[in-house]
Design a protein around this motif. Structure first.
Motif, PDB file in Angstrom:
ATOM      1  N   GLY A 141       0.819  -1.207   0.000  1.00  0.00           N
ATOM      2  CA  GLY A 141       0.000   0.000   0.000  1.00  0.00           C
ATOM      3  C   GLY A 141       0.849   1.251   0.000  1.00  0.00           C
ATOM      4  N   ALA A 142       1.944   1.228   0.768  1.00  0.00           N
ATOM      5  CA  ALA A 142       2.851   2.378   0.802  1.00  0.00           C
ATOM      6  C   ALA A 142       3.527   2.570  -0.549  1.00  0.00           C
ATOM      7  CB  ALA A 142       3.892   2.184   1.900  1.00  0.00           C
ATOM      8  N   VAL A 143       3.852   1.465  -1.214  1.00  0.00           N
ATOM      9  CA  VAL A 143       4.469   1.552  -2.545  1.00  0.00           C
ATOM     10  C   VAL A 143       3.502   2.198  -3.536  1.00  0.00           C
ATOM     11  CG1 VAL A 143       5.310   0.210  -4.514  1.00  0.00           C
ATOM     12  CG2 VAL A 143       6.031  -0.394  -2.189  1.00  0.00           C
ATOM     13  N   ILE A 144       2.247   1.752  -3.514  1.00  0.00           N
ATOM     14  CA  ILE A 144       1.251   2.336  -4.417  1.00  0.00           C
ATOM     15  C   ILE A 144       1.032   3.813  -4.092  1.00  0.00           C
ATOM     16  CG2 ILE A 144      -1.182   2.255  -5.120  1.00  0.00           C
ATOM     17  CD1 ILE A 144      -1.069  -0.773  -4.639  1.00  0.00           C
ATOM     18  N   ALA A 145       1.059   4.137  -2.800  1.00  0.00           N
ATOM     19  CA  ALA A 145       0.910   5.544  -2.400  1.00  0.00           C
ATOM     20  C   ALA A 145       2.023   6.404  -2.989  1.00  0.00           C
ATOM     21  CB  ALA A 145       0.898   5.651  -0.877  1.00  0.00           C
ATOM     22  N   LEU A 146       3.200   5.814  -3.179  1.00  0.00           N
ATOM     23  CA  LEU A 146       4.322   6.567  -3.737  1.00  0.00           C
ATOM     24  C   LEU A 146       4.198   6.778  -5.244  1.00  0.00           C
ATOM     25  CD1 LEU A 146       7.327   5.171  -1.671  1.00  0.00           C
ATOM     26  CD2 LEU A 146       6.445   7.507  -1.668  1.00  0.00           C
ATOM     27  N   GLN A 191      -4.526   7.471  -4.768  1.00  0.00           N
ATOM     28  CA  GLN A 191      -5.188   7.749  -3.491  1.00  0.00           C
ATOM     29  C   GLN A 191      -6.565   7.088  -3.424  1.00  0.00           C
ATOM     30  OE1 GLN A 191      -2.392   9.417  -1.413  1.00  0.00           O
ATOM     31  NE2 GLN A 191      -4.428   9.872  -0.643  1.00  0.00           N
ATOM     32  N   PHE A 192      -7.351   7.253  -4.482  1.00  0.00           N
ATOM     33  CA  PHE A 192      -8.713   6.710  -4.479  1.00  0.00           C
ATOM     34  C   PHE A 192      -8.702   5.183  -4.526  1.00  0.00           C
ATOM     35  CE2 PHE A 192     -10.467  10.841  -6.518  1.00  0.00           C
ATOM     36  CZ  PHE A 192     -10.320  11.479  -5.294  1.00  0.00           C
ATOM     37  N   TYR A 193      -7.711   4.605  -5.199  1.00  0.00           N
ATOM     38  CA  TYR A 193      -7.621   3.147  -5.247  1.00  0.00           C
ATOM     39  C   TYR A 193      -7.340   2.569  -3.864  1.00  0.00           C
ATOM     40  CZ  TYR A 193      -6.086  -1.580  -6.258  1.00  0.00           C
ATOM     41  OH  TYR A 193      -5.954  -2.953  -6.259  1.00  0.00           O
ATOM     42  N   ILE A 194      -6.408   3.163  -3.154  1.00  0.00           N
ATOM     43  CA  ILE A 194      -6.097   2.686  -1.806  1.00  0.00           C
ATOM     44  C   ILE A 194      -7.298   2.871  -0.882  1.00  0.00           C
ATOM     45  CG2 ILE A 194      -4.604   3.014   0.201  1.00  0.00           C
ATOM     46  CD1 ILE A 194      -2.412   3.921  -1.726  1.00  0.00           C
ATOM     47  N   TRP A 196     -10.440   2.861  -1.784  1.00  0.00           N
ATOM     48  CA  TRP A 196     -11.407   1.815  -2.149  1.00  0.00           C
ATOM     49  C   TRP A 196     -11.006   0.470  -1.556  1.00  0.00           C
ATOM     50  CZ3 TRP A 196     -10.357  -2.683  -4.816  1.00  0.00           C
ATOM     51  CH2 TRP A 196     -11.474  -3.473  -5.132  1.00  0.00           C
ATOM     52  N   TYR A 197      -9.727   0.142  -1.609  1.00  0.00           N
ATOM     53  CA  TYR A 197      -9.240  -1.138  -1.078  1.00  0.00           C
ATOM     54  C   TYR A 197      -9.531  -1.254   0.415  1.00  0.00           C
ATOM     55  CZ  TYR A 197      -6.089  -4.926   0.215  1.00  0.00           C
ATOM     56  OH  TYR A 197      -5.573  -6.106   0.727  1.00  0.00           O
ATOM     57  N   ILE A 198      -9.265  -0.181   1.157  1.00  0.00           N
ATOM     58  CA  ILE A 198      -9.513  -0.207   2.604  1.00  0.00           C
ATOM     59  C   ILE A 198     -10.990  -0.359   2.891  1.00  0.00           C
ATOM     60  CG2 ILE A 198      -9.340   1.139   4.736  1.00  0.00           C
ATOM     61  CD1 ILE A 198      -6.782   2.383   3.608  1.00  0.00           C
ATOM     62  N   LEU A 199     -11.832   0.371   2.168  1.00  0.00           N
ATOM     63  CA  LEU A 199     -13.278   0.253   2.358  1.00  0.00           C
ATOM     64  C   LEU A 199     -13.772  -1.147   2.022  1.00  0.00           C
ATOM     65  CD1 LEU A 199     -14.509   3.661   0.886  1.00  0.00           C
ATOM     66  CD2 LEU A 199     -14.777   2.895   3.258  1.00  0.00           C
ATOM     67  N   HIS A 200     -13.267  -1.706   0.940  1.00  0.00           N
ATOM     68  CA  HIS A 200     -13.708  -3.018   0.476  1.00  0.00           C
ATOM     69  C   HIS A 200     -13.280  -4.142   1.421  1.00  0.00           C
ATOM     70  CE1 HIS A 200     -15.217  -5.780  -2.557  1.00  0.00           C
ATOM     71  NE2 HIS A 200     -14.086  -6.478  -2.507  1.00  0.00           N
ATOM     72  N   ASN A 201     -12.143  -3.949   2.102  1.00  0.00           N
ATOM     73  CA  ASN A 201     -11.604  -4.996   2.978  1.00  0.00           C
ATOM     74  C   ASN A 201     -11.581  -4.572   4.448  1.00  0.00           C
ATOM     75  OD1 ASN A 201     -10.398  -7.056   0.855  1.00  0.00           O
ATOM     76  ND2 ASN A 201      -9.790  -5.001   0.177  1.00  0.00           N
ATOM     77  N   TYR A 202     -12.389  -3.577   4.765  1.00  0.00           N
ATOM     78  CA  TYR A 202     -12.341  -2.971   6.100  1.00  0.00           C
ATOM     79  C   TYR A 202     -12.590  -3.983   7.219  1.00  0.00           C
ATOM     80  CZ  TYR A 202     -13.318   0.310   9.878  1.00  0.00           C
ATOM     81  OH  TYR A 202     -13.293   1.002  11.065  1.00  0.00           O
ATOM     82  N   SER A 203     -13.426  -4.973   6.990  1.00  0.00           N
ATOM     83  CA  SER A 203     -13.854  -5.893   8.056  1.00  0.00           C
ATOM     84  C   SER A 203     -12.712  -6.725   8.633  1.00  0.00           C
ATOM     85  CB  SER A 203     -14.949  -6.829   7.536  1.00  0.00           C
ATOM     86  OG  SER A 203     -14.472  -7.603   6.443  1.00  0.00           O
ATOM     87  N   TRP A 204     -11.643  -6.951   7.865  1.00  0.00           N
ATOM     88  CA  TRP A 204     -10.565  -7.800   8.366  1.00  0.00           C
ATOM     89  C   TRP A 204      -9.199  -7.104   8.437  1.00  0.00           C
ATOM     90  CZ3 TRP A 204      -6.400  -8.619   5.169  1.00  0.00           C
ATOM     91  CH2 TRP A 204      -6.592  -8.363   3.794  1.00  0.00           C
ATOM     92  N   LEU A 205      -9.096  -5.886   7.950  1.00  0.00           N
ATOM     93  CA  LEU A 205      -7.811  -5.192   7.970  1.00  0.00           C
ATOM     94  C   LEU A 205      -7.441  -4.729   9.378  1.00  0.00           C
ATOM     95  CD1 LEU A 205      -7.995  -2.931   4.780  1.00  0.00           C
ATOM     96  CD2 LEU A 205      -6.520  -4.923   5.128  1.00  0.00           C
TER      97      LEU A 205
END
Length: 253
Positions: A141-146, A191-194, A196-205
């Motif tokens: 996630g940090a790599v994608i943020a960069l 930014q929006f992709y990350i 979305w990923y957090i929202l989509h997988n929020y239950s177990w992250l």
């Protein structure tokens, strides 16, 4: 290279500190290069030029590094939480060192009040990156943020050209279009992709609430900056007065 990667994993704090020192040396070396006369005549512009020059080096390095990591390990795009590679881990340590160095440069040169937005951004990034460094989670996630650093190359060049008074040059107009394109694709897209990923997988992250809050704050900041960018470069106020020496408002647009 293997020895460096191994040392980074054993002593990440040492790697972050070494990266901060490295970028400070870059800051010192860049002072020896010639600068435009408009920069030399104003103390704030001179400091900002040096600060942006170091930021440009960081963006060129980490932006290309981040894209290379994803090309080599495309699973990073789908497994943001768990994917880990030593090369990517080193990238996050190096980038964290830069943000620590830049925050210190802003604070200790007395520009904290006028640059509080940058400091807030740096604090959010540093905390997220330190979490990835300490836990080895969210490294991808940090790599994608960069990916945003690809846009930062053109964003920094834009400000440097403005500081030098070259807004009417062909280079500025070319950079203006590239900056707009990369802002939408690499900055807002990442930014929006990350988010979305957090929202989509929020239950177990792990600590999903913290990272979601951070991303929402970052998204708001990015959209505000995007509005300022469009207003300044594509819908300028024709009644605006020319930039005066000592004015810092143009750096916020």
């Amino acid at each position: 290279m293997e020895g460096l990667l191994s040392l980074t994993q054993r002593s990440p704090g040492l790697c972050v500190a070494a990266s901060s020192l490295m970028f400070r040396v870059v800051h010192w070396l860049l002072q020896t290069l010639p600068r435009p006369k408009a920069v030399e005549l104003d103390a704030f512009r001179a400091w900002k030029w040096k600060n942006l020059s170091v930021s440009l080096v960081h963006s060129l390095l980490t932006g290309s590094w981040a894209i290379t990591c994803v090309l080599l390990w495309p699973e990073m795009l789908h497994q943001i939480y768990s994917t880990y590679t030593p090369v990517s881990y080193l990238l996050i340590c190096v980038s964290t060192g830069y943000f620590v160095q830049d925050a210190c440069d802003i604070i200790f040169t007395g520009h904290a009040r006028g640059s509080w937005e940058f400091l807030l951004h740096h604090v959010l990034v540093i905390w997220c990156f330190l979490y990835a460094i300490c836990t080895t989670h969210y490294v991808a996630g940090a790599v994608i943020a960069l990916f945003v650093e690809v846009n930062s190359v053109f964003l920094h060049m834009r400000l440097m050209l403005k500081i030098a008074g070259a807004q009417s040059s062909p280079l500025y107009h070319i950079n203006k279009m590239l900056n707009l394109f990369t802002y939408v694709t690499f900055r807002l897209g990442a930014q929006f992709y990350i988010t979305w990923y957090i929202l989509h997988n929020y239950s177990w992250l792990d600590h999903g609430g913290y990272f979601l809050t951070t991303m929402v704050l970052m998204n708001i900041m990015m959209l505000i900056y995007f509005y300022r960018l469009l207003r300044a470069d594509f819908f300028p106020n024709r009644k605006a007065h020319p930039i005066q020496n000592g004015s810092t408002k143009f750096l916020r647009d």
